[in-house]
Design a protein around this motif. Sequence first.
Motif, short mmCIF file in Angstrom:
data_model
loop_
_atom_site.label_atom_id
_atom_site.label_comp_id
_atom_site.label_asym_id
_atom_site.label_seq_id
_atom_site.Cartn_x
_atom_site.Cartn_y
_atom_site.Cartn_z
N GLU A 58 0.83 -1.21 0.00
CA GLU A 58 0.00 0.00 0.00
C GLU A 58 0.86 1.25 0.00
OE1 GLU A 58 -3.97 -1.66 2.34
OE2 GLU A 58 -2.34 -0.70 3.46
N GLN A 59 1.96 1.22 0.72
CA GLN A 59 2.85 2.38 0.75
C GLN A 59 3.46 2.65 -0.62
OE1 GLN A 59 5.84 2.46 3.77
NE2 GLN A 59 4.39 2.23 5.48
N MET A 60 3.86 1.60 -1.32
CA MET A 60 4.46 1.79 -2.64
C MET A 60 3.44 2.34 -3.63
SD MET A 60 7.12 -1.38 -3.21
CE MET A 60 5.96 -2.66 -2.78
N VAL A 61 2.24 1.80 -3.60
CA VAL A 61 1.19 2.27 -4.52
C VAL A 61 0.78 3.70 -4.17
CG1 VAL A 61 -1.18 1.90 -5.28
CG2 VAL A 61 0.36 -0.04 -5.01
N TYR A 62 0.60 3.94 -2.89
CA TYR A 62 0.18 5.29 -2.48
C TYR A 62 1.27 6.31 -2.78
CZ TYR A 62 -1.57 9.13 0.37
OH TYR A 62 -2.02 10.35 0.79
N LYS B 228 -8.61 -0.94 -3.68
CA LYS B 228 -9.85 -0.97 -2.91
C LYS B 228 -9.59 -0.55 -1.46
CE LYS B 228 -13.78 -3.95 -1.81
NZ LYS B 228 -14.39 -5.31 -1.98
N SER B 229 -8.48 -1.00 -0.90
CA SER B 229 -8.15 -0.66 0.48
C SER B 229 -7.88 0.84 0.63
CB SER B 229 -6.93 -1.46 0.94
OG SER B 229 -6.50 -1.05 2.22
N LEU B 230 -7.09 1.39 -0.30
CA LEU B 230 -6.76 2.82 -0.22
C LEU B 230 -7.99 3.70 -0.45
CD1 LEU B 230 -3.33 2.87 -2.11
CD2 LEU B 230 -3.72 3.00 0.36
N GLU B 231 -8.89 3.25 -1.34
CA GLU B 231 -10.13 4.01 -1.55
C GLU B 231 -11.02 3.96 -0.32
OE1 GLU B 231 -11.95 4.22 -5.72
OE2 GLU B 231 -10.94 2.27 -5.77
N LYS C 252 5.84 1.23 -11.67
CA LYS C 252 6.63 1.89 -10.62
C LYS C 252 6.72 1.06 -9.35
CE LYS C 252 6.43 6.83 -11.69
NZ LYS C 252 6.08 8.15 -11.14
N SER C 253 5.60 0.45 -8.97
CA SER C 253 5.56 -0.25 -7.69
C SER C 253 6.05 -1.69 -7.79
CB SER C 253 4.13 -0.24 -7.13
OG SER C 253 3.25 -0.95 -8.00
N GLY C 254 5.87 -2.31 -8.96
CA GLY C 254 6.26 -3.71 -9.11
C GLY C 254 5.32 -4.66 -8.41
N VAL C 255 4.14 -4.20 -8.01
CA VAL C 255 3.17 -5.04 -7.32
C VAL C 255 2.37 -5.83 -8.35
CG1 VAL C 255 1.21 -5.06 -5.72
CG2 VAL C 255 3.05 -3.38 -5.45
N HIS C 256 2.04 -7.07 -8.06
CA HIS C 256 1.30 -7.94 -8.97
C HIS C 256 -0.10 -7.37 -9.23
CE1 HIS C 256 -0.74 -11.56 -10.53
NE2 HIS C 256 0.48 -11.93 -10.93
N ALA C 257 -0.63 -7.63 -10.42
CA ALA C 257 -1.91 -7.06 -10.82
C ALA C 257 -3.03 -7.44 -9.86
CB ALA C 257 -2.26 -7.49 -12.24
N ASP D 214 0.71 9.55 -4.93
CA ASP D 214 0.99 10.82 -4.27
C ASP D 214 1.99 11.66 -5.07
OD1 ASP D 214 1.04 12.83 -2.41
OD2 ASP D 214 2.35 11.78 -1.01
N SER D 215 2.99 10.99 -5.64
CA SER D 215 4.03 11.73 -6.38
C SER D 215 3.51 12.31 -7.69
CB SER D 215 5.21 10.80 -6.67
OG SER D 215 4.81 9.72 -7.51
N SER D 216 2.39 11.81 -8.19
CA SER D 216 1.86 12.32 -9.46
C SER D 216 1.19 13.68 -9.31
CB SER D 216 0.86 11.33 -10.05
OG SER D 216 -0.30 11.23 -9.25
N GLY D 217 0.85 14.06 -8.08
CA GLY D 217 0.25 15.38 -7.85
C GLY D 217 -1.12 15.50 -8.49
N THR D 218 -1.41 16.68 -9.02
CA THR D 218 -2.73 16.95 -9.61
C THR D 218 -2.88 16.38 -11.01
OG1 THR D 218 -1.94 19.09 -10.43
CG2 THR D 218 -2.98 19.07 -8.27
#
Length: 424
Positions: free
Chosen positions: A102-106, A138-141, A125-130, A110-114
């Motif tokens: 979650e930290q990597m995705v967030y 879903k968790s972050l939302e 960027k995150s390398g997390v599996h699909a 976050d770095s993309s800004g507006t």
Amino acid sequence: MPPARPSATPGPSTAPTKSPVGDALYEWARGTEEPGYVFTQHELLDSGLVPKNDLIILLEATRYLVSRRLFKAHDIKGQAGIGYELVEEAAAANYGGLSSDEQMVYAAIDSSGTAGIWTKTIKAKSGVHAKVLDRVYKSLETKGLIKTMKSVKHPQRKMYIRSGLTPSEEATGGTWFNDGRLDIGMIEAVTSAIEAYCSIASWKIAEDDPEDDYLNLKRKRPDDGFDEEGKGKQQKLENGKIDMPKPKTPPQYVPIQPRYQGYPTLAHISQELMNKKITQLAIPNNALQQVLDVMIYDNRLHKVNRDARADETPDDPDHNQIFMYRCFTNPAILGQQRNRHNKIASHSYSARRAQEIEDIGRGGFSEVPCLDCPIFDICGDGGPVNTKTCIYLPEWEEKMERADHEAGAAWPLVQTGRKTQPNR
């Protein structure tokens, strides 16, 4: 000599758990600049908080702040060293309680800004599996940290942005877009209101002629006088008809004198739209200026200028000029055009086409029967009506051939499959 550049960006895995110098640096940075400012290593050393300006101590302090998300590390192009972006403490607290995925995705969102970020870019960027990403989104939302957004440039892409941020105009299209689509209805309402306002401000009503009986509606005295109640004993003219007041003519508009300096400005138009409550939200001046420029291009408005007053911010600072907007269509004609447009709009599509042809005038391409065909809406290849079975085209082609022969035209003829027509 500039400070040596560290060999790698400091990461959370090697960050110290506590750093008094880091805490002091953050308080100093927060009191010096606004969040989003990128400090160089030189600026952090110049704060006087790093003992003996030791780069090792500075590196440990910045690594500590980066691990707590209070600083973001950036490569500074053209300069030695790494820059550190100041982050609000509340924004940094959002990372608390998040898993590593979650930290990597967030962090990527976050770095993309507006501008927002595409899910495909997040995965890279995150390398997390699909499959894991879907659960992370879903968790972050659910935690209210991110939200989806639509981009005008890439309407088919699924994109995310940090909650609390408003997408940039480049992504949303600006004021005149709604859910990624151009809001035609709002634009028409705004432009119509602007044109009506500028039209009223650009013309004046001609003064009445006192000798004109049609406008001078004073009560006439009967030949045999008035009775006790003040009513005429005989209210008839010589022709025997009742002396009824004639209806008042519509106002006659005349142009305002040259070099007039009271035409509406951008500020006046903005205030008028707010007063009329044309839209629920106030229209930014840059978006309103875009509409005015388009109306000028369409010859609905004309731009004139005057010297800016002491309490005004000039639109053209180099020449101290304020732009004003004048309408060459007077309110009477504008009202007629609007009524006529509404009347045509209420008719069928074929009726509107017929009205357009009438406005253009006959001749040339407008003679093609397709333009005012009563069954144009159902005509098409493979349909019940098409160009091969049309009963109007042969009549028109024969008419054109006769006209060509009468004019002595010597164009070669080609075979169309149904009949012969000129090859132009």
